[in-house]
Motif scaffolding. Structure first.
Motif, PDB file in Angstrom:
ATOM      1  N   ILE B  86      50.040 -13.061  -4.211  1.00 50.60           N
ATOM      2  CA  ILE B  86      50.169 -13.057  -2.719  1.00 50.60           C
ATOM      3  C   ILE B  86      48.787 -12.617  -1.931  1.00 50.60           C
ATOM      4  O   ILE B  86      48.157 -13.188  -1.268  1.00 50.60           O
ATOM      5  N   TRP B  87      48.255 -11.447  -2.557  1.00 49.58           N
ATOM      6  CA  TRP B  87      47.066 -10.891  -2.134  1.00 49.58           C
ATOM      7  C   TRP B  87      45.751 -11.700  -2.203  1.00 49.58           C
ATOM      8  O   TRP B  87      45.094 -11.902  -1.364  1.00 49.58           O
ATOM      9  N   GLY B  88      45.792 -12.252  -3.501  1.00 50.46           N
ATOM     10  CA  GLY B  88      44.738 -13.145  -4.004  1.00 50.46           C
ATOM     11  C   GLY B  88      44.705 -14.409  -3.504  1.00 50.46           C
ATOM     12  O   GLY B  88      43.657 -15.208  -3.176  1.00 50.46           O
ATOM     13  N   ASP B  89      45.657 -15.176  -3.455  1.00 50.89           N
ATOM     14  CA  ASP B  89      45.818 -16.411  -2.950  1.00 50.89           C
ATOM     15  C   ASP B  89      46.256 -16.834  -1.574  1.00 50.89           C
ATOM     16  O   ASP B  89      45.812 -17.795  -1.156  1.00 50.89           O
ATOM     17  N   PHE B  90      46.829 -15.958  -0.945  1.00 53.02           N
ATOM     18  CA  PHE B  90      47.408 -15.945   0.522  1.00 53.02           C
ATOM     19  C   PHE B  90      46.555 -15.243   1.717  1.00 53.02           C
ATOM     20  O   PHE B  90      46.092 -15.637   2.658  1.00 53.02           O
ATOM     21  N   ILE B  91      46.455 -13.916   1.306  1.00 55.45           N
ATOM     22  CA  ILE B  91      45.816 -13.116   2.262  1.00 55.45           C
ATOM     23  C   ILE B  91      44.431 -13.561   2.563  1.00 55.45           C
ATOM     24  O   ILE B  91      43.690 -13.527   1.577  1.00 55.45           O
ATOM     25  N   LYS B  92      44.093 -13.705   4.020  1.00 57.95           N
ATOM     26  CA  LYS B  92      42.707 -14.004   4.221  1.00 57.95           C
ATOM     27  C   LYS B  92      42.033 -13.155   4.933  1.00 57.95           C
ATOM     28  O   LYS B  92      42.615 -12.003   5.430  1.00 57.95           O
ATOM     29  N   PRO B  93      40.743 -13.060   5.041  1.00 56.59           N
ATOM     30  CA  PRO B  93      39.935 -12.135   5.770  1.00 56.59           C
ATOM     31  C   PRO B  93      40.761 -11.790   7.178  1.00 56.59           C
ATOM     32  O   PRO B  93      40.545 -10.648   7.547  1.00 56.59           O
ATOM     33  N   GLN B  94      41.058 -12.792   7.981  1.00 57.18           N
ATOM     34  CA  GLN B  94      41.504 -12.710   9.315  1.00 57.18           C
ATOM     35  C   GLN B  94      42.652 -11.758   9.214  1.00 57.18           C
ATOM     36  O   GLN B  94      43.194 -11.171  10.314  1.00 57.18           O
ATOM     37  N   HIS B  95      43.577 -11.795   8.257  1.00 56.75           N
ATOM     38  CA  HIS B  95      44.832 -11.035   8.157  1.00 56.75           C
ATOM     39  C   HIS B  95      44.331  -9.344   7.856  1.00 56.75           C
ATOM     40  O   HIS B  95      45.258  -8.859   8.476  1.00 56.75           O
ATOM     41  N   VAL B  96      43.606  -9.503   7.139  1.00 58.22           N
ATOM     42  CA  VAL B  96      43.037  -8.074   6.819  1.00 58.22           C
ATOM     43  C   VAL B  96      42.512  -7.157   8.012  1.00 58.22           C
ATOM     44  O   VAL B  96      42.313  -6.145   8.184  1.00 58.22           O
ATOM     45  N   GLU B  97      41.723  -8.334   8.944  1.00 57.97           N
ATOM     46  CA  GLU B  97      41.097  -7.703  10.052  1.00 57.97           C
ATOM     47  C   GLU B  97      42.298  -7.435  10.951  1.00 57.97           C
ATOM     48  O   GLU B  97      41.931  -6.079  11.697  1.00 57.97           O
ATOM     49  N   LYS B  98      43.280  -7.981  11.105  1.00 58.45           N
ATOM     50  CA  LYS B  98      44.333  -7.655  11.865  1.00 58.45           C
ATOM     51  C   LYS B  98      45.143  -6.434  11.373  1.00 58.45           C
ATOM     52  O   LYS B  98      45.523  -5.603  12.218  1.00 58.45           O
ATOM     53  N   HIS B  99      45.248  -6.229  10.164  1.00 54.48           N
ATOM     54  CA  HIS B  99      46.004  -5.271   9.142  1.00 54.48           C
ATOM     55  C   HIS B  99      44.913  -4.603   8.244  1.00 54.48           C
ATOM     56  O   HIS B  99      44.827  -5.041   6.968  1.00 54.48           O
ATOM     57  N   PRO B 100      43.911  -3.712   8.793  1.00 55.20           N
ATOM     58  CA  PRO B 100      42.983  -3.202   7.920  1.00 55.20           C
ATOM     59  C   PRO B 100      43.748  -2.210   6.949  1.00 55.20           C
ATOM     60  O   PRO B 100      42.997  -2.055   5.905  1.00 55.20           O
ATOM     61  N   GLU B 101      45.096  -1.922   6.938  1.00 55.96           N
ATOM     62  CA  GLU B 101      45.639  -1.085   5.888  1.00 55.96           C
ATOM     63  C   GLU B 101      45.854  -1.834   4.703  1.00 55.96           C
ATOM     64  O   GLU B 101      46.570  -1.349   3.765  1.00 55.96           O
ATOM     65  N   THR B 102      45.693  -3.203   4.885  1.00 52.64           N
ATOM     66  CA  THR B 102      46.283  -4.141   3.643  1.00 52.64           C
ATOM     67  C   THR B 102      45.896  -3.659   2.164  1.00 52.64           C
ATOM     68  O   THR B 102      46.558  -3.631   1.272  1.00 52.64           O
ATOM     69  N   THR B 103      44.633  -3.382   2.232  1.00 58.16           N
ATOM     70  CA  THR B 103      43.855  -3.249   0.917  1.00 58.16           C
ATOM     71  C   THR B 103      44.642  -1.727   0.393  1.00 58.16           C
ATOM     72  O   THR B 103      44.777  -1.744  -0.925  1.00 58.16           O
ATOM     73  N   GLU B 104      44.722  -0.595   1.369  1.00 59.42           N
ATOM     74  CA  GLU B 104      45.183   0.398   0.690  1.00 59.42           C
ATOM     75  C   GLU B 104      46.472   0.299   0.493  1.00 59.42           C
ATOM     76  O   GLU B 104      46.900   1.062  -0.626  1.00 59.42           O
ATOM     77  N   VAL B 105      47.403  -0.633   1.002  1.00 61.39           N
ATOM     78  CA  VAL B 105      48.797  -0.963   0.401  1.00 61.39           C
ATOM     79  C   VAL B 105      48.857  -1.399  -0.631  1.00 61.39           C
ATOM     80  O   VAL B 105      49.596  -1.156  -1.560  1.00 61.39           O
ATOM     81  N   VAL B 106      48.215  -2.551  -0.862  1.00 65.03           N
ATOM     82  CA  VAL B 106      48.115  -3.264  -2.107  1.00 65.03           C
ATOM     83  C   VAL B 106      47.705  -2.028  -3.179  1.00 65.03           C
ATOM     84  O   VAL B 106      48.410  -2.187  -4.294  1.00 65.03           O
ATOM     85  N   GLN B 107      46.606  -1.248  -3.110  1.00 64.30           N
ATOM     86  CA  GLN B 107      46.317  -0.267  -4.206  1.00 64.30           C
ATOM     87  C   GLN B 107      47.396   0.657  -4.409  1.00 64.30           C
ATOM     88  O   GLN B 107      47.746   0.963  -5.358  1.00 64.30           O
ATOM     89  N   LYS B 108      48.165   1.016  -3.152  1.00 69.04           N
ATOM     90  CA  LYS B 108      49.353   2.131  -3.225  1.00 69.04           C
ATOM     91  C   LYS B 108      50.371   1.231  -4.255  1.00 69.04           C
ATOM     92  O   LYS B 108      51.049   1.908  -4.978  1.00 69.04           O
ATOM     93  N   ILE B 109      50.465   0.203  -4.042  1.00 68.92           N
ATOM     94  CA  ILE B 109      51.826  -0.573  -4.858  1.00 68.92           C
ATOM     95  C   ILE B 109      51.270  -0.747  -6.448  1.00 68.92           C
ATOM     96  O   ILE B 109      52.150  -0.260  -7.215  1.00 68.92           O
ATOM     97  N   MET B 110      49.916  -1.080  -6.649  1.00 69.96           N
ATOM     98  CA  MET B 110      49.436  -1.008  -7.939  1.00 69.96           C
ATOM     99  C   MET B 110      49.778   0.260  -8.888  1.00 69.96           C
ATOM    100  O   MET B 110      50.161   0.564  -9.767  1.00 69.96           O
TER     101      MET B 110
END
Lengths: 97, 165
Positions: B86-110
């Motif tokens: 989902i992160w690689g195929d669906f999440i786009k730059p505008q989603h990360v801009e609105k939710h800057p915590e996205t990358t941190e959440v994904v790293q936490k999940i990994m």
């Protein structure tokens, strides 16, 4: 510089069919004048070398929204606008089956 | 005729392929698969701990323990796989801009996914569920949907994020 590529896949039907050949050119002038409707080849991380159609030119020509012609196409709707530096060339000639 | 010539040449010295590519199914993304997989990790930890508390070392004990561990491994990795897709195929730059915590959440999940495999720790597994819930909130917001939280109707009855449809 000119290159010949062979098309694999149907997401640009009827513009291009699987098995068609295209000649692409990466002469700087050509890429700076890309407009809506042009076909371009580009590298997409994880997917390899793709060919899609320019739907929008963004950021003064530094990024492009690239789409297939079919709704199930994997394109900018999936991976966003493509930056200029990932473009490999513009399709300048098509050799259909 | 030109196509015939190029095809003949292609058979001898293959041209590079450019994909006018379709992926199927397209557009069908849903974090619920990752959420259920994370719940399964918690469930397996509970089953492992319960079996351990009852003691034993015979074939039946070892068989059950091995199966619980195998399922925990499989589903912790499934969580990571589903979120990566989902992160690689669906999440786009505008989603990360609105939710800057996205990358941190994904790293936490990994990281929690890996830790869940390495240890038999309920707290870690519950943190994994919550991290996937946070990702689900971001995902559904990107789809333009509000969310609610409700307890899953099966053990372990932890809260999951669901979209308001």
């Amino acid at each position: 510089m000119l290159r010949i590529l062979k098309i694999s896949g149907d997401s640009l039907q009827p513009e291009l069919e699987s098995g068609d050949f295209v000649i692409i050119g990466k002469i700087p002038g050509w890429l700076s004048r890309l407009k809506k409707g042009d076909l371009v080849a580009f590298n997409q991380p994880g997917l390899g070398l793709l060919v899609k159609q320019v739907a929008e030119v963004e950021a003064g020509g530094q990024a492009f929204v690239l789409l297939g012609t079919r709704p199930e196409s994997v394109d900018s709707r999936t991976f966003g606008a493509v930056l200029r530096e990932r473009l490999v060339g513009k399709v300048i000639y098509r050799i259909h089956r | 005729m030109i196509h015939q010539f190029l095809s003949s040449l292609d058979r001898r010295i293959p041209f590079r392929r450019a994909k006018a590519h379709c992926d199927v199914p397209c557009g069908i993304y849903d974090p619920i698969v990752a959420q259920i997989a994370a719940l399964t990790v918690v469930r397996m930890v509970d089953l492992i701990k319960d079996l351990e508390s009852r003691g034993g070392s015979d074939a039946a004990f070892q068989n059950s323990m091995a199966r619980y561990i195998a399922v925990k491994e499989e589903h912790a990795e499934k969580v990571k796989h589903e979120i990566r897709v989902i992160w690689g195929d669906f999440i786009k730059p505008q989603h990360v801009e609105k939710h800057p915590e996205t990358t941190e959440v994904v790293q936490k999940i990994m990281q929690l996914g890996s830790k869940s495999r390495q240890a038999v720790d309920r707290d870690v597994a519950v943190q994994l569920v919550e991290a996937v819930n946070q990702f689900a909130e971001i995902f559904w917001d990107a789809k333009g949907l509000t969310v609610k939280r409700a307890k899953a109707p099966y053990a372990p009855a932890l809260e999951l994020v669901y979209p308001n449809l």
